[in-house]
Enzyme design. Structure first.
Site, PDB file in Angstrom:
ATOM      1  N   HIS A  78      30.595  73.617  61.744  1.00  0.00           N
ATOM      2  CA  HIS A  78      31.308  74.474  60.788  1.00  0.00           C
ATOM      3  C   HIS A  78      31.256  73.917  59.371  1.00  0.00           C
ATOM      4  O   HIS A  78      31.188  72.704  59.158  1.00  0.00           O
ATOM      5  CB  HIS A  78      32.755  74.717  61.218  1.00  0.00           C
ATOM      6  CG  HIS A  78      33.556  73.491  61.472  1.00  0.00           C
ATOM      7  ND1 HIS A  78      33.506  72.787  62.652  1.00  0.00           N
ATOM      8  CD2 HIS A  78      34.442  72.835  60.692  1.00  0.00           C
ATOM      9  CE1 HIS A  78      34.329  71.757  62.592  1.00  0.00           C
ATOM     10  NE2 HIS A  78      34.908  71.747  61.408  1.00  0.00           N
ATOM     11  N   GLY A 136      33.312  70.275  55.530  1.00  0.00           N
ATOM     12  CA  GLY A 136      32.954  70.411  56.936  1.00  0.00           C
ATOM     13  C   GLY A 136      31.603  69.766  57.192  1.00  0.00           C
ATOM     14  O   GLY A 136      31.443  68.572  57.056  1.00  0.00           O
ATOM     15  N   LYS A 137      30.623  70.584  57.557  1.00  0.00           N
ATOM     16  CA  LYS A 137      29.274  70.102  57.906  1.00  0.00           C
ATOM     17  C   LYS A 137      29.354  69.118  59.063  1.00  0.00           C
ATOM     18  O   LYS A 137      28.836  68.009  58.991  1.00  0.00           O
ATOM     19  CB  LYS A 137      28.577  69.470  56.686  1.00  0.00           C
ATOM     20  CG  LYS A 137      28.265  70.470  55.589  1.00  0.00           C
ATOM     21  CD  LYS A 137      27.586  69.826  54.393  1.00  0.00           C
ATOM     22  CE  LYS A 137      28.593  69.187  53.477  1.00  0.00           C
ATOM     23  NZ  LYS A 137      28.057  68.630  52.259  1.00  0.00           N
ATOM     24  N   HIS A 138      30.061  69.517  60.089  1.00  0.00           N
ATOM     25  CA  HIS A 138      30.174  68.692  61.291  1.00  0.00           C
ATOM     26  C   HIS A 138      30.641  69.566  62.466  1.00  0.00           C
ATOM     27  O   HIS A 138      31.005  70.730  62.275  1.00  0.00           O
ATOM     28  CB  HIS A 138      31.147  67.519  61.063  1.00  0.00           C
ATOM     29  CG  HIS A 138      32.537  67.948  60.725  1.00  0.00           C
ATOM     30  ND1 HIS A 138      33.114  67.780  59.487  1.00  0.00           N
ATOM     31  CD2 HIS A 138      33.478  68.561  61.481  1.00  0.00           C
ATOM     32  CE1 HIS A 138      34.333  68.252  59.490  1.00  0.00           C
ATOM     33  NE2 HIS A 138      34.585  68.738  60.688  1.00  0.00           N
ATOM     34  N   ALA A 139      30.635  68.973  63.635  1.00  0.00           N
ATOM     35  CA  ALA A 139      31.207  69.604  64.825  1.00  0.00           C
ATOM     36  C   ALA A 139      32.108  68.575  65.492  1.00  0.00           C
ATOM     37  O   ALA A 139      32.043  67.380  65.184  1.00  0.00           O
ATOM     38  CB  ALA A 139      30.100  70.038  65.787  1.00  0.00           C
TER      39      ALA A 139
END
Ligand code: T46
Length: 144
Positions: free
Chosen positions: A104, A56-59
């Site tokens: 997230h 993840g580590k993104h929106a």
């Protein structure tokens, strides 16, 4: 850590369990019924053998998704820019809805974890915000 959702644009989605005696259980997710959008893509993430993996580590700008951990367990980190929380997914019939503009992460994958994702659109890299500072700027910008 509990599963009461406090971040924006997110909620738990619990699917019915149809128990077929001793022969198994069926859970069903239908368009616009259990899933609050038209389903355009399904993907799943598995072979999560690295105990230190953080995905993840993104929106997303427009994409809506529902994540189900259909085998094993994992943790979902959620951040709406104001509130942060961690949600444990460990039941095949309980998923989490991720609406727009929600940073997230997914980690703490158990052995044989399988993450099933139901999405509102096909893959578009242009919909991702992969830098946290950019995410904060994006959600705070004046959207006239
Ligand atoms: C999300 C979380 C929950 C594709 O080419 N098509 C696809 O449909 C997907 C999902 C990924 N990819 C490519 C893009 C990257 O080159 O696969 C590579 C890994 O994707 P990513 O680093 O975005 O994977 P995750 O696990 O961090 O995120 C995925 C989804 O991409 C994302 O939308 O919200 O699961």
């Amino acid at each position: 850590m509990d599963n009461e959702i406090i971040v924006k644009n997110s909620k738990l989605i619990e699917l019915q369990t149809i128990v077929d005696g001793i022969d198994g259980i069926i859970s069903v997710a239908e368009n616009f019924n259990h899933i609050p959008f038209e389903i355009k893509r399904v993907y799943y993430i598995y072979s999560l053998n690295n105990p230190d993996a953080i995905r993840g580590k993104h929106a997303h700008k427009q994409l809506e998704q529902v994540l189900f951990c259909i085998n094993g367990s994992c943790e979902i980190g959620l951040d709406d820019g104001t509130n942060q929380q961690t949600v444990v997914l460990d039941k095949p019939n309980v998923g989490i809805y991720l609406g727009v503009e929600l940073w997230h992460t997914m980690d703490k994958f158990s052995d044989n974890c399988i993450l099933l994702v139901i999405a509102s659109d096909i893959y578009k890299e242009s919909d991702y915000i992969r830098n946290y500072d950019e995410f904060i700027r994006y959600i705070n910008q004046d959207k006239k």
